[in-house]
Design a protein around this motif. Structure first.
Motif, PDB file in Angstrom:
ATOM      1  N   PHE A  40      11.826  24.759   7.349  1.00  0.00           N
ATOM      2  CA  PHE A  40      11.637  23.549   8.154  1.00  0.00           C
ATOM      3  C   PHE A  40      12.922  22.725   8.136  1.00  0.00           C
ATOM      4  O   PHE A  40      12.974  21.632   7.560  1.00  0.00           O
ATOM      5  CB  PHE A  40      10.466  22.726   7.601  1.00  0.00           C
ATOM      6  CG  PHE A  40       9.167  23.482   7.583  1.00  0.00           C
ATOM      7  CD1 PHE A  40       8.408  23.619   8.728  1.00  0.00           C
ATOM      8  CD2 PHE A  40       8.713  24.065   6.405  1.00  0.00           C
ATOM      9  CE1 PHE A  40       7.213  24.325   8.711  1.00  0.00           C
ATOM     10  CE2 PHE A  40       7.528  24.772   6.379  1.00  0.00           C
ATOM     11  CZ  PHE A  40       6.771  24.907   7.532  1.00  0.00           C
ATOM     12  N   PRO A  41      13.984  23.211   8.779  1.00  0.00           N
ATOM     13  CA  PRO A  41      15.289  22.537   8.682  1.00  0.00           C
ATOM     14  C   PRO A  41      15.311  21.142   9.298  1.00  0.00           C
ATOM     15  O   PRO A  41      16.166  20.331   8.943  1.00  0.00           O
ATOM     16  CB  PRO A  41      16.235  23.491   9.410  1.00  0.00           C
ATOM     17  CG  PRO A  41      15.365  24.291  10.312  1.00  0.00           C
ATOM     18  CD  PRO A  41      14.041  24.395   9.617  1.00  0.00           C
ATOM     19  N   GLU A  42      14.385  20.848  10.197  1.00  0.00           N
ATOM     20  CA  GLU A  42      14.385  19.520  10.812  1.00  0.00           C
ATOM     21  C   GLU A  42      13.754  18.470   9.898  1.00  0.00           C
ATOM     22  O   GLU A  42      13.871  17.279  10.161  1.00  0.00           O
ATOM     23  CB  GLU A  42      13.679  19.547  12.169  1.00  0.00           C
ATOM     24  CG  GLU A  42      12.211  19.896  12.116  1.00  0.00           C
ATOM     25  CD  GLU A  42      11.882  21.383  12.007  1.00  0.00           C
ATOM     26  OE1 GLU A  42      10.697  21.707  12.053  1.00  0.00           O
ATOM     27  OE2 GLU A  42      12.784  22.225  11.865  1.00  0.00           O
ATOM     28  N   GLY A  43      13.077  18.890   8.830  1.00  0.00           N
ATOM     29  CA  GLY A  43      12.544  17.984   7.815  1.00  0.00           C
ATOM     30  C   GLY A  43      11.753  16.827   8.380  1.00  0.00           C
ATOM     31  O   GLY A  43      10.728  17.014   9.025  1.00  0.00           O
ATOM     32  N   ALA A  44      12.239  15.604   8.160  1.00  0.00           N
ATOM     33  CA  ALA A  44      11.520  14.398   8.561  1.00  0.00           C
ATOM     34  C   ALA A  44      11.285  14.325  10.073  1.00  0.00           C
ATOM     35  O   ALA A  44      10.343  13.684  10.526  1.00  0.00           O
ATOM     36  CB  ALA A  44      12.283  13.164   8.100  1.00  0.00           C
ATOM     37  N   ALA A  45      12.095  14.996  10.846  1.00  0.00           N
ATOM     38  CA  ALA A  45      11.940  14.985  12.302  1.00  0.00           C
ATOM     39  C   ALA A  45      10.951  16.054  12.791  1.00  0.00           C
ATOM     40  O   ALA A  45      10.707  16.155  13.991  1.00  0.00           O
ATOM     41  CB  ALA A  45      13.296  15.205  12.962  1.00  0.00           C
ATOM     42  N   VAL A  50       2.104  21.747  10.085  1.00  0.00           N
ATOM     43  CA  VAL A  50       2.611  21.923   8.727  1.00  0.00           C
ATOM     44  C   VAL A  50       1.616  22.784   7.960  1.00  0.00           C
ATOM     45  O   VAL A  50       0.421  22.739   8.222  1.00  0.00           O
ATOM     46  CB  VAL A  50       2.830  20.565   8.006  1.00  0.00           C
ATOM     47  CG1 VAL A  50       3.919  19.769   8.695  1.00  0.00           C
ATOM     48  CG2 VAL A  50       1.557  19.773   7.928  1.00  0.00           C
ATOM     49  N   PRO A  51       2.117  23.581   7.025  1.00  0.00           N
ATOM     50  CA  PRO A  51       1.210  24.440   6.272  1.00  0.00           C
ATOM     51  C   PRO A  51       0.355  23.624   5.309  1.00  0.00           C
ATOM     52  O   PRO A  51       0.745  22.534   4.875  1.00  0.00           O
ATOM     53  CB  PRO A  51       2.153  25.364   5.510  1.00  0.00           C
ATOM     54  CG  PRO A  51       3.450  24.656   5.462  1.00  0.00           C
ATOM     55  CD  PRO A  51       3.501  23.770   6.659  1.00  0.00           C
ATOM     56  N   VAL A  69       6.404  18.375   4.642  1.00  0.00           N
ATOM     57  CA  VAL A  69       7.575  18.656   5.480  1.00  0.00           C
ATOM     58  C   VAL A  69       8.284  17.364   5.874  1.00  0.00           C
ATOM     59  O   VAL A  69       9.502  17.249   5.720  1.00  0.00           O
ATOM     60  CB  VAL A  69       7.174  19.466   6.728  1.00  0.00           C
ATOM     61  CG1 VAL A  69       8.372  19.673   7.642  1.00  0.00           C
ATOM     62  CG2 VAL A  69       6.578  20.810   6.317  1.00  0.00           C
ATOM     63  N   ARG A  70       7.545  16.395   6.342  1.00  0.00           N
ATOM     64  CA  ARG A  70       8.177  15.149   6.793  1.00  0.00           C
ATOM     65  C   ARG A  70       8.758  14.348   5.635  1.00  0.00           C
ATOM     66  O   ARG A  70       9.697  13.584   5.807  1.00  0.00           O
ATOM     67  CB  ARG A  70       7.194  14.339   7.614  1.00  0.00           C
ATOM     68  CG  ARG A  70       6.888  15.039   8.939  1.00  0.00           C
ATOM     69  CD  ARG A  70       5.841  14.312   9.773  1.00  0.00           C
ATOM     70  NE  ARG A  70       5.406  15.165  10.864  1.00  0.00           N
ATOM     71  CZ  ARG A  70       4.329  15.949  10.828  1.00  0.00           C
ATOM     72  NH1 ARG A  70       3.563  15.984   9.754  1.00  0.00           N
ATOM     73  NH2 ARG A  70       4.013  16.704  11.857  1.00  0.00           N
TER      74      ARG A  70
END
Length: 83
Positions: A40-45, A50-51, A69-70
């Motif tokens: 999930f390279p975009e992370g907060a974006a 999401v799993p 993730v976020r």
């Protein structure tokens, strides 16, 4: 790609685990956080799904965790040492 963190919840999750188990848990948690940061390279974006609860094991250690993730972290919610 950002550097994800990891933590555990509840606060007493590691109570009673031997030092060998804690060291293994910390190592595994760092690896999972690194892997998830690449998934999930975009992370907060991140705007997609999401799993949910995930499981991993290594040797005598089994963990269950939630990828946030976020929040760019993983949260260990269960640790079982079969030692």
């Amino acid at each position: 790609m950002s550097e994800w963190a990891w933590e555990y919840d509840p606060d007493d999750l590691l109570d009673g685990l031997p030092s060998e188990a804690i060291a293994e848990l910390e190592s595994l948690a760092r690896e999972i956080a690194t892997r998830d940061s690449m998934l999930f390279p975009e992370g907060a974006a991140h705007t997609g799904d999401v799993p949910g609860l995930q499981r991993e094991h290594r040797g005598r250690l089994m963990v269950a965790y939630l990828p946030d993730v976020r929040g760019e972290r993983i949260v260990i919610v269960r640790a079982l040492w079969l030692g």
